[in-house]
Design an enzyme around this catalytic site. Structure first.
Site, PDB file in Angstrom:
ATOM      1  N   ASP A  35      19.915  39.783 -38.757  1.00  0.00           N
ATOM      2  CA  ASP A  35      18.853  40.075 -37.798  1.00  0.00           C
ATOM      3  C   ASP A  35      18.751  39.044 -36.671  1.00  0.00           C
ATOM      4  OD1 ASP A  35      17.170  42.376 -37.630  1.00  0.00           O
ATOM      5  OD2 ASP A  35      15.474  41.000 -37.560  1.00  0.00           O
ATOM      6  N   HIS A  37      21.417  37.794 -35.067  1.00  0.00           N
ATOM      7  CA  HIS A  37      22.322  38.352 -34.053  1.00  0.00           C
ATOM      8  C   HIS A  37      21.669  39.547 -33.356  1.00  0.00           C
ATOM      9  CE1 HIS A  37      25.391  36.705 -37.022  1.00  0.00           C
ATOM     10  NE2 HIS A  37      25.720  36.085 -35.908  1.00  0.00           N
ATOM     11  N   GLN A  61      37.504  26.622 -33.845  1.00  0.00           N
ATOM     12  CA  GLN A  61      36.288  25.833 -34.066  1.00  0.00           C
ATOM     13  C   GLN A  61      36.068  25.459 -35.530  1.00  0.00           C
ATOM     14  OE1 GLN A  61      33.913  29.067 -32.284  1.00  0.00           O
ATOM     15  NE2 GLN A  61      32.404  28.690 -33.883  1.00  0.00           N
ATOM     16  N   MET A 185      18.047  32.466 -40.377  1.00  0.00           N
ATOM     17  CA  MET A 185      19.083  33.451 -40.684  1.00  0.00           C
ATOM     18  C   MET A 185      20.447  32.903 -40.296  1.00  0.00           C
ATOM     19  SD  MET A 185      17.321  37.050 -39.707  1.00  0.00           S
ATOM     20  CE  MET A 185      15.837  37.557 -40.587  1.00  0.00           C
ATOM     21  N   SER A 186      21.417  33.094 -41.185  1.00  0.00           N
ATOM     22  CA  SER A 186      22.771  32.599 -40.951  1.00  0.00           C
ATOM     23  C   SER A 186      23.735  33.405 -41.808  1.00  0.00           C
ATOM     24  CB  SER A 186      22.860  31.119 -41.338  1.00  0.00           C
ATOM     25  OG  SER A 186      24.214  30.714 -41.453  1.00  0.00           O
ATOM     26  N   SER A 187      24.920  33.676 -41.274  1.00  0.00           N
ATOM     27  CA  SER A 187      25.941  34.380 -42.069  1.00  0.00           C
ATOM     28  C   SER A 187      26.308  33.558 -43.296  1.00  0.00           C
ATOM     29  CB  SER A 187      27.183  34.644 -41.215  1.00  0.00           C
ATOM     30  OG  SER A 187      26.816  35.323 -40.033  1.00  0.00           O
ATOM     31  N   ARG A 188      26.196  32.236 -43.193  1.00  0.00           N
ATOM     32  CA  ARG A 188      26.573  31.366 -44.322  1.00  0.00           C
ATOM     33  C   ARG A 188      25.558  31.403 -45.461  1.00  0.00           C
ATOM     34  NH1 ARG A 188      28.905  28.078 -39.931  1.00  0.00           N
ATOM     35  NH2 ARG A 188      31.141  27.880 -40.341  1.00  0.00           N
TER      36      ARG A 188
END
Length: 283
Positions: A35, A37, A61, A185-188
């Site tokens: 959410d 993103h 990166q 919120m984080s993909s990780r």
């Protein structure tokens, strides 16, 4: 929704949109969308006529012992989410498409802004970020590009890159999206097991604690850092990478807290490195 994996047809598409006088909004991502993103996408929809989202896990990166190989990926799910949000176009190139054989040109923002915080913990990271972002800006030629404040250091570096190189794009920053318990919120976050997920709220709670101390009159950055570190250490699963208190947007060290500043954290919960920050202002 248009979908491109190659640069050339995407550029043709963008040129057509520009000929029609449309404002292009761009949201660069590494995919595995959440959410946070989607809040960037929604902001882009409000401000631009055409919204382009890139999905690219950028190998440049990631350091040698980082999580490039296991970084979560799910293109099908991402495309479904973006379709639902009414995105106009998705660009999902391969590493080979972005970095052709013999690629050897890099963009580097120098100075303290890239040497402290995540720049210190992840050498070469921001060189990879600056290079891919410059390439994406050249490919997509957006009028507006949207970045989250969760990656505040990245945001400030990209703003500086755009200023220093006179790039023709306006950077729009979007506030951090949080879970109900405050975790950014984080993909990780998907790496965390249930126990670690509970422990991960220590980042947000530590930032809140820092904010309270500043509101109560604390103006010594070193003392503030110490108090926040002590607070984080009450969580047995947490291991501190850094706690920093610096001026915004240049990320310079301060003798005394004044004006606009950031409290930024990087903390390992188990083996997962999470970052978060508050940007605050005092007289």
């Amino acid at each position: 929704m248009r979908f491109f994996t190659e640069i050339k047809p995407l550029k043709t598409y963008v040129a057509e949109q520009k000929r029609e006088g449309k404002i292009i909004g761009f949201v660069p991502t590494m995919g595995y969308l959440h959410d946070g993103h989607l809040s960037l996408v929604r902001k882009a929809k409000l401000q631009a006529d055409v919204v382009i989202v890139s999905i690219f896990v950028n190998p440049l990166q990631f350091g040698p012992n980082e999580d490039f190989a296991k970084y979560p990926r799910d293109l099908e799910r991402d495309l479904a989410l973006l379709q639902e949000e009414g995105v106009d176009c998705v660009f999902a190139p391969s590493a080979e498409e972005m970095y052709k054989e013999g690629f050897s040109t890099f963009v580097e923002v120098n100075g303290e802004i890239t040497e402290v915080m995540c720049g210190k913990s992840r050498p070469g990271h921001f060189k990879g970020v600056a290079t891919v972002v410059t390439k994406l800006f050249n490919i997509v030629t957006p009028d507006l590009a949207f970045f989250g404040q969760k990656d505040a250091q990245q945001l400030f570096i990209i703003e500086k890159l755009v200023r220093d190189l006179n790039l023709n794009v306006e950077i729009v920053s979007v506030p951090t999206r949080r879970e109900e318990d405050g975790l950014a919120m984080s993909s990780r976050n998907t790496y965390l097991n249930p126990e670690e997920r509970k422990a991960a709220t220590i980042l947000y709670r530590a930032l809140k604690r820092g904010e309270e101390l500043v509101l109560a009159g604390e103006r010594n950055p070193e003392r503030l850092k110490k108090l926040i570190e002590e607070f984080i250490k009450t969580e047995p699963l947490a291991r501190i990478d850094y706690v920093e208190v610096r001026s915004v947007p240049d990320l310079k060290a301060m003798d005394v807290i004044k004006g606009k500043f950031i409290i930024a954290l990087a903390v390992y919960i188990g083996s997962t490195r999470l970052i978060d920050n508050f940007i605050l202002e005092v007289d």
